[in-house]
Scaffold this motif. Structure first.
Motif, short mmCIF file in Angstrom:
data_model
loop_
_atom_site.label_atom_id
_atom_site.label_comp_id
_atom_site.label_asym_id
_atom_site.label_seq_id
_atom_site.Cartn_x
_atom_site.Cartn_y
_atom_site.Cartn_z
N LYS A 151 1.30 -24.27 12.27
CA LYS A 151 2.03 -24.62 13.49
C LYS A 151 2.95 -25.81 13.26
N LYS A 152 2.49 -26.83 12.54
CA LYS A 152 3.29 -28.02 12.29
C LYS A 152 4.46 -27.72 11.36
N ALA A 153 4.21 -26.84 10.36
CA ALA A 153 5.28 -26.49 9.43
C ALA A 153 6.39 -25.72 10.14
N ARG A 154 5.96 -24.77 10.98
CA ARG A 154 6.97 -24.01 11.74
C ARG A 154 7.78 -24.93 12.65
N LYS A 155 7.14 -25.87 13.27
CA LYS A 155 7.82 -26.80 14.16
C LYS A 155 8.83 -27.65 13.39
#
Length: 724
Positions: free
Chosen positions: A6-10
C-alpha cells in the motif's frame, strides 16, 4: 515480481514520472471540454439576447437611432485638401511667359490651403542642383572671404536698383526684378502686378487678341483674389496681413474671369457650349487638353475656394451661376466634384433665397450629368443637410424649409429607383423609432417622435411619395408611411398635441388626394371636437401660431381661443377630406357618421359663434348628399362597373361649380387670411420686444460708477432711437 504494498503504491502514484504525465494529460483534457462548454453557453446566451432584442425593442437605445446617420457616404472628409498627383503644377500659381510678369513655380509653390505642395520629380532635380551650387558657393566663401564681401555689396546694389524700377513705372517690367528670390521680392512683385492698369491691359489682350499668356496671368491674379485674406504667409501677404488689393482691382479680376473664363476654355479646346461629359473625357489624350487642363483646374479650384470663404450673397450667386456654365469640366477632376457637392449643399441649406436656388441648380446638374455615385452623394448630403436644419422651426423659416423640401423631392424624381431605396431606408428607420416609442413610451423616445425633426422628415417623404407615386411603384412606402402617421396620432391623443394631430390629418389628406386611395381620417378629426376644455378660465389667450409648434403650452388649454381653434381646425380638415370625395358615388355613406357627431356637438355647444360654423358645414354637406343621391338615381350601371364608377360626375368635378366646392374655397381663404393676420401680429410683437430689449440694454454709467435710474435709461433709449 510481487504486488506492491500500500505504501509503495502510494509513493509511486505521487512521484513516478509516468503517473504525473498521465495526470497532466487528463487534467488538460477536462479543461478543454470545460472551456468548449462555456463557449457554447456564452454563444447561446448571446443568441438569446439578440433574439429578445429583436422581439422587444425596449432593450434598444433610442439615442442610437439617429435620423441623420442612417446613410453612409463612403467618403472621407479629408478631400478638402486633396491634390491630384498627376497635376501638381496647377495646384498653385501657373507658370507664365516672361512678357506677362510670371510668378515662377520655383519661387513659392502653394497648395489649396496655403500649405507647401509636394514638388514634382523635375522640381526635385532642380532643387538638388541648387543645393550643389550653394555648397560650392559656401566652400568658395570659406576659401576667399574678400570675394564673399564683394558679392554681398554687389547684391545690395542690385536690390536697390530693382526696387527703384518696381516703383518708378507700372508698365516697365524688368526680368531681373521678376526673378529675385529674396524675401521681399514676391510681395513687391504683387504690389506691382495687381494694379488696375495691369488688369485692364490683360483683359484687353485676352478679349481682343486672345493672348494665352495674358490669360494665364489673369488666372494667377484671380487665384490671388480668391485667396486674398485667407493666406497669412507666402505670396499673398506678409505676417502682418497688409492689404495689397483695392476694391476696384479685386472686382475687375473676379468679374472678368468669371464672365469670360468658360468661353476662353471652350475656344482653346474647340468645343461647343452644349458639350457633354463624354466629350470632356474624350479629350484626355489630346495635346490641347494637356495644355489647357492646368488652367481649367486652377480656375475651378480658385472658384471653389472663394465659394467656401465668401459671405456676400451677390458674389456667391454670380459665382455659382458662372460656375454652373463650366460644370462639364468637373468630369475630368473627380476630387473637385466631391468638393463642389459639399460646398453647394452647404450653400443650398444655409444661403439666402438666390444663393440657395443657384446652389440647387448646380446640384441638379451634377446629379443628372455625372455618374450614379454623384447622384447618391448629392441625395445623401442634401438629406442630411435638410434634417440638420429643421430641428427648430420658426415662421420666418417656413418658406426656406418648403424650398429645401421641394427641391430635394425634385432631385429625387430624377432617379426614382435609387431615391426610392434611400426613402425606404429612412422610412423604416422612422418606423423603428415609432415602434420603440409605442412599446416603451419612454421619455426619450416620446420626445424624439414629438419633435420638429421627426415631423419634417415625415413631411419630406409624404411630399416625395405624393409627387412621384404616379411615375413609380411606391405603394409599399405609401402603406408604411400611413401606418407611421396613424401611430403618431395614436401615441399623442391629448389636447396639448392638437397641432401635431392636425399635421397628421393634413399628411393623410395629401396622400389620399395624390394617390386616389381612400384613407379614413374622420375619426381623428372628430376626436378633436371632444377635447375637454377647462371651465375655470374663459379669457381669450394671446395669438398662437399652430404652424410653429407641435405641442401647445399648458396655459393655452385654459383660454377661450383653444375651443375655437379646435372647431375651426376640425371644420377645415373635414372640408378638405370631403372636397376630395364630394363627387364620388359613395359620398352619402361617407358623410353619414361625421354628420351624426357634428349634430351632437352642435346641441351640446354653448358658444353661439361655434354653433353657427358647425351648422353651416352640416347644411352644405347635406346639400351635397342630396345632389349626389339625385345623380346616382339617374345612372343605370352596376356598382361592380369600376370604370363607370370612376367616371361618375367627372364633368361636374371639372367645372367646380357645386355648392360644396365653393364652400370649401371660402373656408380655405378664411384660414389663409387668419394665419396671415396671426403671422403679422406675431412679427409686430417680436419687433416691439426687440425694441424694448434694446432700450433695457442701454445703461449709462456715471463717472462715479453709479447706474442711471430707470427713467433716465428710457429717456436715453428714446434719444438713441431718434438719433440725438
Amino acid at each position: 515480481m510481487g504486488k506492491l504494498g500500500k505504501k509503495a503504491r502510494k509513493f509511486a502514484k505521487k512521484n513516478l514520472q509516468s503517473v504525473l504525465k498521465r495526470k497532466r494529460k487528463i487534467k488538460s483534457t477536462f479543461k478543454k471540454k470545460a472551456s468548449k462548454n462555456q463557449r457554447d453557453a456564452a454563444e447561446n446566451e448571446e443568441e438569446n439576447v439578440e433574439l429578445s432584442t429583436r422581439r422587444n425593442p425596449e432593450n434598444g437605445d433610442i439615442e442610437d437611432m439617429s435620423l441623420e446617420a442612417i446613410f453612409s457616404e463612403d467618403e472621407s472628409d479629408e478631400d478638402e485638401g486633396d491634390v491630384d498627383v498627376d497635376d501638381s503644377g496647377s495646384d498653385g500659381y501657373l507658370s507664365e511667359d516672361s512678357n506677362c510678369l510670371p510668378i515662377a513655380e520655383s519661387e513659392i509653390h502653394l497648395g489649396e490651403n496655403g500649405a507647401a505642395g509636394k514638388p514634382s520629380a523635375q522640381n526635385q532635380e532642380i532643387l538638388l542642383e541648387l543645393e550643389n551650387k550653394k555648397k560650392k558657393l559656401s566652400r568658395l566663401k570659406a576659401k576667399d572671404p574678400g570675394f564673399s564681401k564683394f558679392l554681398e555689396s554687389h547684391d545690395k546694389g542690385l536690390k536697390s536698383f530693382r526696387n527703384e524700377n518696381a516703383y518708378s513705372d507700372e508698365d516697365e517690367r524688368s526680368d531681373d526684378g521678376m526673378q529675385s528670390m529674396d524675401e521681399d521680392g514676391p510681395h513687391l512683385y504683387l504690389n506691382k502686378l495687381l494694379t488696375s492698369s495691369a488688369i485692364n491691359s490683360w483683359c484687353h489682350l485676352v478679349k481682343e487678341q486672345h493672348n494665352a499668356s495674358a490669360f494665364i496671368s489673369l488666372l494667377n491674379a484671380y487665384r490671388a483674389s480668391c485667396h486674398y485674406g485667407a493666406e497669412s504667409t507666402g505670396i499673398l501677404g506678409s505676417g502682418s496681413g497688409a492689404p495689397m488689393l483695392d476694391c476696384e482691382t479685386f472686382c475687375k479680376i473676379l468679374m472678368f474671369v468669371l464672365r469670360e473664363a468658360d468661353d476662353v476654355f471652350r475656344e482653346m479646346l474647340g468645343i461647343s457650349s452644349n458639350c457633354k461629359r463624354d466629350t470632356i473625357l474624350g479629350l484626355k489624350n489630346n495635346s490641347k487638353w494637356k495644355t489647357v487642363r492646368p488652367l481649367i483646374k486652377s480656375y475651378l479650384r480658385s472658384t471653389l475656394f472663394m465659394l467656401n470663404q465668401a459671405t456676400d450673397s451677390e458674389i456667391l450667386a454670380f459665382s455659382l451661376n458662372r460656375l454652373r456654365a463650366s460644370i462639364v469640366f468637373f468630369a475630368a477632376f473627380p476630387l473637385l466634384i466631391r468638393r463642389l457637392i459639399k460646398i453647394a449643399v452647404h450653400l443650398w441649406a444655409t444661403g439666402e433665397e438666390t444663393v440657395s436656388f443657384h446652389s440647387f441648380l448646380i446640384l441638379q446638374d451634377v446629379a443628372s450629368g455625372f455618374s450614379s455615385d454623384c447622384f447618391d452623394l448629392c441625395l445623401i448630403k442634401m438629406y442630411k443637410a435638410f434634417i440638420g436644419h429643421c430641428k427648430f422651426v420658426e415662421p420666418a423659416l417656413f418658406k426656406h424649409l418648403q424650398f429645401l423640401r421641394n427641391s430635394f423631392v425634385e432631385l429625387c424624381s430624377q432617379d426614382l429607383l435609387r431615391s426610392s431605396n434611400k426613402a425606404k431606408v429612412s422610412i423604416n428607420n422612422l418606423s423603428r423609432i415609432l415602434q420603440l416609442g409605442l412599446q416603451t413610451k419612454k421619455k426619450e423616445a416620446v420626445k424624439k417622435i414629438c419633435s420638429w425633426q421627426y415631423a419634417n422628415c415625415i413631411d419630406l417623404w409624404v411630399t416625395y411619395i405624393s409627387h412621384c407615386i404616379h411615375d413609380y411603384d411606391l405603394q409599399p412606402l405609401l402603406y408604411i408611411i400611413i401606418q407611421i402617421i396613424n401611430g403618431m396620432a395614436t401615441l399623442f391623443p391629448g389636447p396639448r398635441y392638437l397641432p401635431l394631430r392636425c399635421k397628421c390629418i393634413e399628411w393623410l389628406n395629401h396622400l389620399s388626394s395624390s394617390s386616389g386611395i381612400f384613407i379614413p381620417v374622420t375619426s381623428l378629426m372628430l376626436d378633436v371636437l371632444e377635447y375637454k376644455v377647462s371651465k375655470e378660465v374663459g379669457k381669450p389667450g394671446k395669438d398662437f401660431n399652430f404652424s410653429s409648434a407641435v405641442k401647445l403650452p399648458k396655459h393655452w388649454l385654459k383660454s377661450r381661443n383653444f375651443r375655437e381653434d379646435c372647431v375651426f381646425s376640425a371644420i377645415e380638415l373635414l372640408s378638405a377630406h370631403f372636397a376630395q370625395w364630394s363627387y364620388h358615388i359613395s359620398f352619402p355613406e361617407l358623410a353619414t357618421i361625421p354628420l351624426i357627431h357634428l349634430r351632437k356637438f352642435q346641441e351640446k355647444s354653448d358658444v353661439e359663434s361655434l354653433r353657427r360654423v358647425v351648422k353651416r358645414f352640416i347644411d352644405v354637406v347635406e346639400q351635397n348628399i342630396e345632389f349626389v343621391k339625385k345623380k346616382r338615381d339617374e345612372v343605370a350601371f352596376s356598382p361592380n362597373d369600376q370604370q363607370s364608377v370612376e367616371a361618375f360626375l367627372q364633368p361636374e368635378k371639372c367645372s367646380g361649380n357645386t355648392p360644396f366646392t365653393q364652400y370649401y374655397r371660402s373656408v380655405m381663404e378664411k384660414a389663409a387670411s387668419r394665419s396671415l393676420i396671426m403671422n403679422e401680429n406675431k412679427s409686430f410683437l417680436e419687433q416691439k420686444k426687440q425694441k424694448r430689449k434694446r432700450g433695457q440694454n442701454i445703461v449709462d454709467v456715471r463717472a462715479n460708477g453709479e447706474k442711471v435710474p430707470e427713467k433716465s435709461k428710457v429717456d436715453q433709449a428714446v434719444s438713441v432711437k431718434d438719433g440725438k
